[in-house]
Design a protein around this motif. Structure first.
Motif, PDB file in Angstrom:
ATOM      1  N   TYR A 188     -25.118 -27.761  -2.325  1.00  0.00           N
ATOM      2  CA  TYR A 188     -24.000 -26.859  -2.620  1.00  0.00           C
ATOM      3  C   TYR A 188     -23.385 -27.094  -4.001  1.00  0.00           C
ATOM      4  O   TYR A 188     -23.261 -26.183  -4.808  1.00  0.00           O
ATOM      5  N   LEU A 189     -22.994 -28.359  -4.281  1.00  0.00           N
ATOM      6  CA  LEU A 189     -22.293 -28.628  -5.546  1.00  0.00           C
ATOM      7  C   LEU A 189     -23.197 -28.365  -6.757  1.00  0.00           C
ATOM      8  O   LEU A 189     -22.752 -27.834  -7.766  1.00  0.00           O
ATOM      9  N   ARG A 190     -24.457 -28.733  -6.607  1.00  0.00           N
ATOM     10  CA  ARG A 190     -25.369 -28.499  -7.724  1.00  0.00           C
ATOM     11  C   ARG A 190     -25.563 -26.993  -7.946  1.00  0.00           C
ATOM     12  O   ARG A 190     -25.592 -26.514  -9.074  1.00  0.00           O
ATOM     13  N   ASN A 191     -25.680 -26.251  -6.857  1.00  0.00           N
ATOM     14  CA  ASN A 191     -25.812 -24.789  -6.995  1.00  0.00           C
ATOM     15  C   ASN A 191     -24.591 -24.172  -7.675  1.00  0.00           C
ATOM     16  O   ASN A 191     -24.711 -23.254  -8.489  1.00  0.00           O
ATOM     17  N   ARG A 192     -23.404 -24.689  -7.335  1.00  0.00           N
ATOM     18  CA  ARG A 192     -22.180 -24.152  -7.936  1.00  0.00           C
ATOM     19  C   ARG A 192     -22.196 -24.358  -9.453  1.00  0.00           C
ATOM     20  O   ARG A 192     -21.830 -23.474 -10.219  1.00  0.00           O
ATOM     21  N   VAL A 193     -22.599 -25.564  -9.885  1.00  0.00           N
ATOM     22  CA  VAL A 193     -22.661 -25.815 -11.341  1.00  0.00           C
ATOM     23  C   VAL A 193     -23.664 -24.857 -11.968  1.00  0.00           C
ATOM     24  O   VAL A 193     -23.397 -24.228 -13.003  1.00  0.00           O
ATOM     25  N   LEU A 194     -24.821 -24.721 -11.314  1.00  0.00           N
ATOM     26  CA  LEU A 194     -25.858 -23.840 -11.879  1.00  0.00           C
ATOM     27  C   LEU A 194     -25.386 -22.389 -11.972  1.00  0.00           C
ATOM     28  O   LEU A 194     -25.622 -21.722 -12.970  1.00  0.00           O
ATOM     29  N   MET A 195     -24.688 -21.934 -10.945  1.00  0.00           N
ATOM     30  CA  MET A 195     -24.208 -20.544 -10.981  1.00  0.00           C
ATOM     31  C   MET A 195     -23.243 -20.336 -12.147  1.00  0.00           C
ATOM     32  O   MET A 195     -23.281 -19.323 -12.827  1.00  0.00           O
ATOM     33  N   GLU A 196     -22.372 -21.335 -12.375  1.00  0.00           N
ATOM     34  CA  GLU A 196     -21.442 -21.241 -13.513  1.00  0.00           C
ATOM     35  C   GLU A 196     -22.222 -21.201 -14.828  1.00  0.00           C
ATOM     36  O   GLU A 196     -21.870 -20.471 -15.747  1.00  0.00           O
ATOM     37  N   LEU A 197     -23.284 -22.017 -14.913  1.00  0.00           N
ATOM     38  CA  LEU A 197     -24.057 -22.056 -16.159  1.00  0.00           C
ATOM     39  C   LEU A 197     -24.803 -20.737 -16.389  1.00  0.00           C
ATOM     40  O   LEU A 197     -24.867 -20.244 -17.515  1.00  0.00           O
ATOM     41  N   PHE A 198     -25.348 -20.161 -15.325  1.00  0.00           N
ATOM     42  CA  PHE A 198     -26.037 -18.867 -15.468  1.00  0.00           C
ATOM     43  C   PHE A 198     -25.046 -17.773 -15.891  1.00  0.00           C
ATOM     44  O   PHE A 198     -25.362 -16.923 -16.720  1.00  0.00           O
ATOM     45  N   THR A 199     -23.836 -17.814 -15.310  1.00  0.00           N
ATOM     46  CA  THR A 199     -22.833 -16.799 -15.664  1.00  0.00           C
ATOM     47  C   THR A 199     -22.422 -16.959 -17.124  1.00  0.00           C
ATOM     48  O   THR A 199     -22.317 -15.987 -17.874  1.00  0.00           O
ATOM     49  N   LEU A 200     -22.201 -18.222 -17.530  1.00  0.00           N
ATOM     50  CA  LEU A 200     -21.844 -18.469 -18.934  1.00  0.00           C
ATOM     51  C   LEU A 200     -22.963 -17.977 -19.855  1.00  0.00           C
ATOM     52  O   LEU A 200     -22.707 -17.363 -20.888  1.00  0.00           O
ATOM     53  N   GLU A 201     -24.206 -18.239 -19.458  1.00  0.00           N
ATOM     54  CA  GLU A 201     -25.350 -17.844 -20.279  1.00  0.00           C
ATOM     55  C   GLU A 201     -25.365 -16.329 -20.503  1.00  0.00           C
ATOM     56  O   GLU A 201     -25.564 -15.860 -21.617  1.00  0.00           O
ATOM     57  N   ASP A 216     -29.896 -22.630 -31.192  1.00  0.00           N
ATOM     58  CA  ASP A 216     -29.745 -24.014 -30.717  1.00  0.00           C
ATOM     59  C   ASP A 216     -28.848 -24.076 -29.480  1.00  0.00           C
ATOM     60  O   ASP A 216     -29.123 -24.824 -28.543  1.00  0.00           O
ATOM     61  N   ILE A 217     -27.778 -23.296 -29.477  1.00  0.00           N
ATOM     62  CA  ILE A 217     -26.845 -23.314 -28.352  1.00  0.00           C
ATOM     63  C   ILE A 217     -27.529 -22.784 -27.098  1.00  0.00           C
ATOM     64  O   ILE A 217     -27.378 -23.336 -26.016  1.00  0.00           O
ATOM     65  N   HIS A 254     -19.806 -24.513 -33.228  1.00  0.00           N
ATOM     66  CA  HIS A 254     -20.243 -23.143 -33.548  1.00  0.00           C
ATOM     67  C   HIS A 254     -19.029 -22.197 -33.572  1.00  0.00           C
ATOM     68  O   HIS A 254     -18.866 -21.397 -34.488  1.00  0.00           O
ATOM     69  N   ILE A 255     -18.188 -22.348 -32.561  1.00  0.00           N
ATOM     70  CA  ILE A 255     -17.014 -21.478 -32.465  1.00  0.00           C
ATOM     71  C   ILE A 255     -16.074 -21.724 -33.650  1.00  0.00           C
ATOM     72  O   ILE A 255     -15.560 -20.791 -34.255  1.00  0.00           O
ATOM     73  N   SER A 256     -15.899 -22.985 -34.025  1.00  0.00           N
ATOM     74  CA  SER A 256     -14.961 -23.192 -35.151  1.00  0.00           C
ATOM     75  C   SER A 256     -15.557 -22.691 -36.469  1.00  0.00           C
ATOM     76  O   SER A 256     -14.822 -22.175 -37.311  1.00  0.00           O
ATOM     77  N   LEU A 257     -16.881 -22.788 -36.620  1.00  0.00           N
ATOM     78  CA  LEU A 257     -17.507 -22.209 -37.827  1.00  0.00           C
ATOM     79  C   LEU A 257     -17.219 -20.697 -37.877  1.00  0.00           C
ATOM     80  O   LEU A 257     -16.844 -20.159 -38.924  1.00  0.00           O
TER      81      LEU A 257
END
Ligand SMILES: [Fe+2]
Ligand SMILES: [Fe+2]
Length: 268
Positions: free
Chosen positions: A225-238, A202-203, A156-159
């Motif tokens: 803990y580790l799963r929460n960290r991944v989720l927090m990063e995903l929510f921030t990215l979202e 789609d993204i 998407h970014i390269s398009l």
């Protein structure tokens, strides 16, 4: 930040529950201290960096920091207020700035996703995989899902960088000069900006599914803990991506459609 709190009785437990309605957002102004803007919403940190401002601004106002960094204060305020508030008035205010400036900000956010956020999330997912007792199927599911998401985001970014953004800048330039070349007329007729509008859904859907796998379907971890960290990063990215897509869809696309129409009228 002011938050409106509504108390309603819960029928099953007879206890009161708190519902947080949409935060009442105070807009950031030029006389406010830059540090206070960060205290108000720490998610502004990468937004401010992308605009060319680094930490260490002492007690200086936003106007002063912008002047020292050779940055248009109005542009800065519109971008950060648009990030904090989905109110369309900020989208409209962004249209007062040049397409080239807005595109240049969006290009910096692409770099931030590709060079910082995605590698960071990838490292965190690898850590999660190493330290969680995931089954082989779960391991493959998470890995594949993330790889697919990454592939989709990169393409998407390269398009956008190779076709959509250069097209937008070209249209804005032709509009400014009130002149339409035969090649540009051909592009407007074959690939108008409206054909790009549906690109983001789609993204967003893939990112939502990835979060749901982590929230709903993996083996219960002994330590979350580790799963929460991944989720927090995903929510921030979202949140960052949704602001980014809003600028593309609600600011640039309508502006380019108007310019395309005006340019086509030149040939009539
Ligand atoms: Fe983009
Ligand atoms: Fe996009």
């Amino acid at each position: 930040m002011l938050t409106q709190i509504i108390l309603i009785p819960s029928t099953s437990t007879k206890k009161f529950v708190l519902l947080y309605s949409k935060a009442l957002i105070m807009h950031i102004t030029k006389d406010m201290k830059m540090a206070d803007a960060i205290h108000r919403n720490y998610l502004l940190l990468p937004v401010i960096n992308r605009l060319g401002i680094q930490l260490g601004f002492q007690d200086k106002t936003i106007e002063k920091v912008c002047a020292e960094n050779d940055l248009d204060t109005e542009f800065f305020l519109t971008i950060i207020n648009a990030f904090m508030d989905t109110d369309d008035s900020f989208s409209e205010r962004l249209q007062a700035h040049s397409v080239r400036d807005v595109v240049s900000y969006l290009l910096k956010t692409h770099t931030y996703y590709l060079e910082r956020i995605i590698p960071e999330i990838e490292n965190r997912i690898n850590l999660l995989i190493q330290h969680s007792q995931l089954t082989k199927e779960e391991f493959i599911l998470v890995k594949n899902f993330f790889e697919e998401y990454k592939k989709e985001l990169y393409s998407h970014i390269s398009l956008e960088e190779e076709q959509v953004y250069p097209y937008m800048v070209e249209i804005a330039e032709a509009y400014r000069k009130k002149s339409l070349s035969t090649e540009l007329l051909d592009k407007i007729n074959h690939y108008p900006i409206s054909s790009y509008q549906k690109e983001h859904s789609d993204i967003e859907a893939k990112l939502f599914d990835l979060k749901n796998i982590l929230i709903k379907y993996l083996t219960t971890p002994n330590d979350s803990y580790l799963r929460n960290r991944v989720l927090m990063e995903l929510f921030t990215l979202e949140q960052d991506l949704s602001d980014h897509a809003r600028i593309e869809n609600m600011v640039l696309v309508p502006q380019i459609i108007e310019m395309e129409t005006a340019l086509l009228a030149l040939k009539k």
